[in-house]
Design a protein around this motif. Structure first.
Motif, PDB file in Angstrom:
ATOM      1  N   GLU A  25       0.833  -1.192   0.000  1.00 32.83           N
ATOM      2  CA  GLU A  25       0.000   0.000   0.000  1.00 32.83           C
ATOM      3  C   GLU A  25       0.876   1.254   0.000  1.00 32.83           C
ATOM      4  O   GLU A  25       1.830   1.333   0.764  1.00 32.83           O
ATOM      5  N   PRO A  26       0.554   2.243  -0.824  1.00 31.97           N
ATOM      6  CA  PRO A  26       1.281   3.503  -0.719  1.00 31.97           C
ATOM      7  C   PRO A  26       1.095   4.065   0.697  1.00 31.97           C
ATOM      8  O   PRO A  26       0.020   3.940   1.279  1.00 31.97           O
ATOM      9  N   GLY A  27       2.149   4.620   1.256  1.00 27.26           N
ATOM     10  CA  GLY A  27       2.062   5.159   2.616  1.00 27.26           C
ATOM     11  C   GLY A  27       2.283   4.114   3.694  1.00 27.26           C
ATOM     12  O   GLY A  27       2.112   4.397   4.875  1.00 27.26           O
ATOM     13  N   SER A  28       2.698   2.915   3.301  1.00 23.05           N
ATOM     14  CA  SER A  28       2.955   1.852   4.292  1.00 23.05           C
ATOM     15  C   SER A  28       4.465   1.690   4.506  1.00 23.05           C
ATOM     16  O   SER A  28       5.258   2.462   3.981  1.00 23.05           O
ATOM     17  N   ARG A  29       4.860   0.662   5.268  1.00 24.47           N
ATOM     18  CA  ARG A  29       6.277   0.360   5.471  1.00 24.47           C
ATOM     19  C   ARG A  29       6.872  -0.433   4.306  1.00 24.47           C
ATOM     20  O   ARG A  29       8.055  -0.761   4.328  1.00 24.47           O
ATOM     21  N   GLY A  30       6.058  -0.777   3.330  1.00 15.76           N
ATOM     22  CA  GLY A  30       6.536  -1.654   2.257  1.00 15.76           C
ATOM     23  C   GLY A  30       6.056  -3.066   2.534  1.00 15.76           C
ATOM     24  O   GLY A  30       5.340  -3.296   3.505  1.00 15.76           O
ATOM     25  N   PRO A  31       6.445  -4.039   1.697  1.00 13.81           N
ATOM     26  CA  PRO A  31       5.940  -5.401   1.877  1.00 13.81           C
ATOM     27  C   PRO A  31       6.361  -6.007   3.222  1.00 13.81           C
ATOM     28  O   PRO A  31       7.494  -5.785   3.656  1.00 13.81           O
ATOM     29  N   ALA A  32       5.473  -6.763   3.828  1.00 11.26           N
ATOM     30  CA  ALA A  32       5.770  -7.403   5.115  1.00 11.26           C
ATOM     31  C   ALA A  32       6.975  -8.335   4.988  1.00 11.26           C
ATOM     32  O   ALA A  32       7.759  -8.492   5.931  1.00 11.26           O
ATOM     33  N   GLU A  33       7.148  -8.951   3.811  1.00 13.44           N
ATOM     34  CA  GLU A  33       8.269  -9.869   3.600  1.00 13.44           C
ATOM     35  C   GLU A  33       9.614  -9.184   3.855  1.00 13.44           C
ATOM     36  O   GLU A  33      10.589  -9.833   4.222  1.00 13.44           O
ATOM     37  N   ALA A  34       9.647  -7.871   3.636  1.00 10.83           N
ATOM     38  CA  ALA A  34      10.907  -7.140   3.828  1.00 10.83           C
ATOM     39  C   ALA A  34      11.271  -7.096   5.311  1.00 10.83           C
ATOM     40  O   ALA A  34      12.441  -7.228   5.679  1.00 10.83           O
ATOM     41  N   ASP A  35      10.260  -6.923   6.167  1.00  8.17           N
ATOM     42  CA  ASP A  35      10.534  -6.927   7.607  1.00  8.17           C
ATOM     43  C   ASP A  35      10.958  -8.310   8.073  1.00  8.17           C
ATOM     44  O   ASP A  35      11.804  -8.451   8.956  1.00  8.17           O
ATOM     45  N   GLU A  36      10.373  -9.328   7.442  1.00 15.03           N
ATOM     46  CA  GLU A  36      10.782 -10.695   7.792  1.00 15.03           C
ATOM     47  C   GLU A  36      12.245 -10.938   7.403  1.00 15.03           C
ATOM     48  O   GLU A  36      13.004 -11.549   8.151  1.00 15.03           O
ATOM     49  N   LEU A  37      12.612 -10.432   6.247  1.00 13.70           N
ATOM     50  CA  LEU A  37      13.995 -10.597   5.800  1.00 13.70           C
ATOM     51  C   LEU A  37      14.956  -9.892   6.754  1.00 13.70           C
ATOM     52  O   LEU A  37      16.028 -10.401   7.080  1.00 13.70           O
ATOM     53  N   LEU A  38      14.549  -8.728   7.211  1.00 12.49           N
ATOM     54  CA  LEU A  38      15.337  -7.938   8.156  1.00 12.49           C
ATOM     55  C   LEU A  38      15.578  -8.727   9.436  1.00 12.49           C
ATOM     56  O   LEU A  38      16.679  -8.778   9.979  1.00 12.49           O
ATOM     57  N   GLU A  39      14.525  -9.347   9.894  1.00 12.60           N
ATOM     58  CA  GLU A  39      14.613 -10.136  11.111  1.00 12.60           C
ATOM     59  C   GLU A  39      15.526 -11.338  10.897  1.00 12.60           C
ATOM     60  O   GLU A  39      16.361 -11.666  11.728  1.00 12.60           O
ATOM     61  N   LYS A  40      15.345 -11.960   9.733  1.00 15.34           N
ATOM     62  CA  LYS A  40      16.168 -13.118   9.400  1.00 15.34           C
ATOM     63  C   LYS A  40      17.654 -12.735   9.346  1.00 15.34           C
ATOM     64  O   LYS A  40      18.533 -13.513   9.715  1.00 15.34           O
ATOM     65  N   ALA A  41      17.903 -11.510   8.913  1.00 16.34           N
ATOM     66  CA  ALA A  41      19.291 -11.045   8.826  1.00 16.34           C
ATOM     67  C   ALA A  41      19.852 -10.705  10.203  1.00 16.34           C
ATOM     68  O   ALA A  41      21.019 -10.344  10.333  1.00 16.34           O
ATOM     69  N   GLY A  42      19.008 -10.746  11.227  1.00 19.58           N
ATOM     70  CA  GLY A  42      19.528 -10.564  12.580  1.00 19.58           C
ATOM     71  C   GLY A  42      19.209  -9.215  13.202  1.00 19.58           C
ATOM     72  O   GLY A  42      19.650  -8.921  14.307  1.00 19.58           O
TER      73      GLY A  42
END
Ligand code: BG6
Length: 487
Positions: free
Chosen positions: A456-473
């Motif tokens: 969605e415009p105005g959001s944090r971006g795709p949820a998968e990106a936050d998951e990747l961030l978490e996976k990266a530590g």
């Protein structure tokens, strides 16, 4: 400093970039007296038929003139002359050369110098032909001493092969010391500060490595979409527009080894080395996104799969950084506009305060808006209780340096081109190394093997990106927000 005749030639003078960035930057330099040191003339060249005053009028509306002297505006505009012609027209460039030579040989001019700075505010498709025209018709043949330099804007190629081809074509006409590839992020105050920060502070020296740092984020967010630039943007996408250049340059400065000295070539040598140490990007290190509504732009094809958001995790194969993820993230139409570097440290071993609950140490460098550096650290919560809480050491520039006006990136970089300082420009081998990192991924995206997630415009971006961030530590601190101090 050199003195004498200086000609600044803006090709693509009637275009957007020239109006919004190049001429205002030249004006700022003029206001501060940098151009008066020289006998300066500015030339605009483009296809549009205009007289001098029509170009001046167009430029005028974009000059930053609040609180400034209006006679300066008039005097500045009088320096500008206009020549119109096609980008492959010998006649046009001969006329341009005539205009430049006239002022170089005029009586007023200091004897014996011809310095010509060509600024290509043009689409890259015309770079080779324009360079040829400049080389044949517009390099000074009068025997006057001086130089010819050419400034290029990105995009510099679309992938490794096209960038190398462009480099080869231009390299046949000009030597590397004449070529200035602009990446305007290298002109930003806090990007320029990275070198000093890293190598002049004992604080950081022993900590800046895999033993202490868990992960590094380099983030670019914009809270608007591709407004009006959809046609251009769709050809490139966010990786080519932001990550391969702006974020990767920052990455180099954060990750590279200490250069032998502050000489431009020594610094650029180290940047190349760290780029060459980056491992190939795996699919699982990438999340792509495209905001909903992007394709409503009539200049964007209905079936476009061009990413407007991307998170890419880079891994460096060297002694300092093995195992530390560098998370490069950029997106358009998100919930905020900012650019920052976030260095997250590992947990304290044998923690007796359970301080990990309060969050990890982080060192954040905010490039924009409101330039700042702050260190998130754990302190005793002030008061009667003995609990640990997260706080910060904060160096906010607006507060700390109230008297200083931070220059615009373009202003600084143009001044460097006049001075002949290439430190903040991208060298040919550096460009090649940068494309080598991203080309395989870009080709997979272009072939449709990797698809963007909708967001969605105005959001944090795709949820998968936050998951990747978490996976990266990356461990997010909950309940802590840094609020820039207000004056
Ligand atoms: C440009 C990109 O290089 O940088 C744009 O092409 C982007 O898409 C811009 O908006 C951002 O620059 P800044 O200085 O406003 O952060």
């Amino acid at each position: 400093t050199e003195t004498g005749c200086l000609s600044i030639i803006v090709l693509g003078a009637s275009g957007d970039l020239a109006k919004k960035k190049t001429f205002p930057a030249l004006f700022n330099l003029y206001q501060q007296g940098f151009l008066q040191l020289n006998d300066v003339h500015i030339f605009g060249y483009s296809r549009t038929q205009l007289c001098d005053d029509e170009l001046r009028e167009r430029i005028k509306g974009y000059l930053p003139v609040e609180n400034k002297v209006s006679s300066n505006v008039f005097n500045f505009l009088q320096l500008i002359k206009y020549v119109s012609g096609a980008y492959d027209s010998p006649e046009g460039f001969q006329e341009l050369d005539k205009a430049i030579s006239e002022h170089e040989t005029s009586k007023k001019s200091h004897e014996g110098s011809s310095r010509r700075l060509f600024y290509l505010a043009l689409p890259p498709s015309v770079y080779p032909q324009v360079c040829k025209m400049i080389k044949i018709f517009c390099t000074n043949k009068s025997g006057l001493s001086g130089w010819t330099r050419v400034v290029f804007e990105k995009p510099f190629g679309k992938d490794l092969a096209s960038a190398e081809e462009l480099s080869a074509q231009i390299g046949e006409l000009f030597d590397e010391p004449q070529i200035y590839r602009i990446d305007h992020y290298l002109g930003k105050e806090l990007v320029q500060n990275l070198l000093v920060l890293r190598f002049a502070n004992r604080f950081f020296l022993p900590l800046w490595n895999r033993d202490n740092i868990s992960n590094v984020q380099i983030v670019f967010r914009e809270d608007f979409g591709t407004e009006g630039r959809g046609g251009y943007f769709d050809q490139y996408g966010i990786i080519r527009d932001i990550i391969q250049n702006h974020l990767l340059q920052i990455f180099c400065l954060v990750a590279m080894e200490k250069p032998v000295s502050t000489k431009p070539e020594h610094i650029r040598d180290e940047k190349v080395k760290v780029l060459q140490s980056v491992n190939p990007i795996r699919d699982e290190d990438v999340v792509l996104g495209q905001y909903r509504g992007y394709k409503d732009d009539p200049t964007v094809p209905d079936d476009s799969v061009t990413p407007t958001f991307a998170t890419v995790v880079l891994h460096i194969h060297n002694e300092r950084w093995e195992g530390v993820p560098f998370i490069l993230k950029a997106g358009k139409a998100l919930n905020s506009r900012k650019a920052e570097i976030r260095v997250q440290f590992k947990d304290v071993p044998g923690d007796i305060f359970k301080s990990s609950k309060q969050g990890r140490n982080e060192f954040v460098i905010r490039l924009q808006p409101s330039e700042a550096m702050y260190m998130k650290l754990t302190v005793k919560q002030p008061g009667l209780e003995m609990t640990a809480a997260q706080s910060e050491l904060d160096l906010s520039y607006r507060q700390r340096y109230q008297e200083v006006v931070i220059p615009e990136a373009y202003e600084r970089l143009i001044l460097d081109t006049i001075k002949g300082d290439q430190q903040h420009f991208v060298r040919r081998d550096e460009l090649k190394a940068a494309w080598e990192i991203f080309t395989p991924l870009l080709h997979r995206i272009d072939e449709g093997d990797l698809q963007p997630q909708g967001y969605e415009p105005g959001s944090r971006g795709p949820a998968e990106a936050d998951e990747l961030l978490e996976k990266a530590g990356y461990v997010q601190t909950h309940g802590y927000i840094w609020i820039p101090p207000t004056l």
